[in-house]
Design an enzyme around this catalytic site. Structure first.
Site, PDB file in Angstrom:
ATOM      1  CG  ASP A  24      15.609   8.107   5.364  1.00 48.21           C
ATOM      2  OD1 ASP A  24      15.165   7.669   4.193  1.00 48.21           O
ATOM      3  OD2 ASP A  24      16.215   8.942   5.474  1.00 48.21           O
ATOM      4  CB  VAL A  25      13.457   3.073   2.507  1.00 48.85           C
ATOM      5  CG1 VAL A  25      12.395   2.533   3.427  1.00 48.85           C
ATOM      6  CG2 VAL A  25      13.101   4.033   1.618  1.00 48.85           C
ATOM      7  CG  ASP A  47       5.836   5.927   6.219  1.00 48.08           C
ATOM      8  OD1 ASP A  47       5.099   5.431   5.328  1.00 48.08           O
ATOM      9  OD2 ASP A  47       6.173   7.554   6.149  1.00 48.08           O
ATOM     10  CG  ASN A  93       4.039   0.714  -0.738  1.00 48.78           C
ATOM     11  OD1 ASN A  93       3.628   0.668  -2.008  1.00 48.78           O
ATOM     12  ND2 ASN A  93       3.763   1.528   0.305  1.00 48.78           N
ATOM     13  CE1 TYR A 104       6.424   7.016  -8.907  1.00 47.41           C
ATOM     14  CE2 TYR A 104       5.378   6.815 -11.001  1.00 47.41           C
ATOM     15  CZ  TYR A 104       5.228   6.486  -9.707  1.00 47.41           C
ATOM     16  OH  TYR A 104       4.625   5.624  -9.200  1.00 47.41           O
TER      17      TYR A 104
END
Length: 268
Positions: A66-67, A40, A93, A158
């Site tokens: 940091d994805v 995360d 996720n 989103y």
């Protein structure tokens, strides 16, 4: 019949695991014996989740990741591989919600949502797939959303990102299947998480909003993060060994219901 999932000896990586569904899933996998990596950007909460798991007798470590950055993802998964030697389950996720109409959403806002919710999932899934492929085994999970199918005017970025998750998941499932790797998506509806509570606060009466969101669902309530985690464990387990390329709803029956104003048969 009670099905008990055993992940002893397995390594599980979960992004967005500092709270909500990610934290519940990290706790559940650890309780089932897995070595869990909590990834995360929120170091404070992520470290707390890992510490809680360890204090309860489980195995967990936190990694800040940091994805949205491939270098960050490569580094984090490289640490996992160096420490544990492989990845058995990768749960992509991490994500953020977004409430703003198309007409007022700025391009930078649009990019941020897609960078985290869609591109971030791609980067983690890609690296996990590359790590799993030589071993010819593994499970990759995504958190999608019913918004990928039915949405509202205020959730453009989103909804687009979550619709993209469905396409990404199906394409990767086909690519991964010959290598013994399964890929599926969970589609949670209204789940009681910090993100949902923050959204409820926008209404002015958060508790009333949560009650209303639950009341319109056939099961009459919103869901719990632990219920989504239970499905994640099932999909990652041998009990789901013939399931890949699938999207599984966790929404209290909401997607099955015809909106009242569109009903064509009068209720008895």
């Amino acid at each position: 019949m009670t099905i008990t999932h055993d992940f002893t000896g397995q390594t599980v990586v979960i992004t967005g695991a500092a709270s909500g569904i990610g934290a519940a899933s990290a706790t559940a996998f650890a309780a089932a014996g897995a070595s869990v990596w909590v990834l995360d950007v929120d170091a404070g909460r992520g470290e707390a989740v890992a510490a809680d798991i360890v204090s309860g007798g489980g195995r967990a470590r936190f990694l800040r990741c940091d994805v949205t950055g491939d270098a960050d993802v490569e580094h984090a998964l490289g640490v996992v591989l160096a420490e544990d030697g492989g990845i058995d389950v990768a749960y992509c996720n991490a994500g953020i919600g977004w409430i703003k109409p198309v007409s007022t959403t700025e391009p930078d806002e649009w990019r941020r949502v897609l960078d985290i919710d869609l591109t971030g999932a791609f980067l983690v899934a890609r690296r996990a797939f590359l790590a799993m492929r030589p071993r010819r085994s593994g499970v990759i999970l995504f958190t999608g959303s019913p918004h990928g199918y039915r949405t509202m005017a205020e959730t453009s970025a989103y909804a687009a990102a979550k619709a993209g998750i469905g396409g990404l998941m199906r394409a990767l499932a086909l690519e991964a299947a010959p290598h013994g790797i399964r890929v599926n998506s969970l589609l949670p509806g209204a789940i009681d998480t910090p993100a949902l509570r923050a959204e409820a606060e926008l209404s002015g009466d958060a508790e009333d909003a949560v009650r209303r969101w639950g009341a319109v669902r056939p099961l009459g309530r919103i869901g719990r993060a632990e219920e989504v985690a239970d499905l994640a464990l099932f999909l990652a387990s041998p009990a789901a060994s013939f399931i890949t390329g699938a999207e599984l709803l966790v929404d209290g029956g909401a997607m099955a219901a015809q909106p009242a104003g569109l009903a064509t048969v009068a209720p008895k």
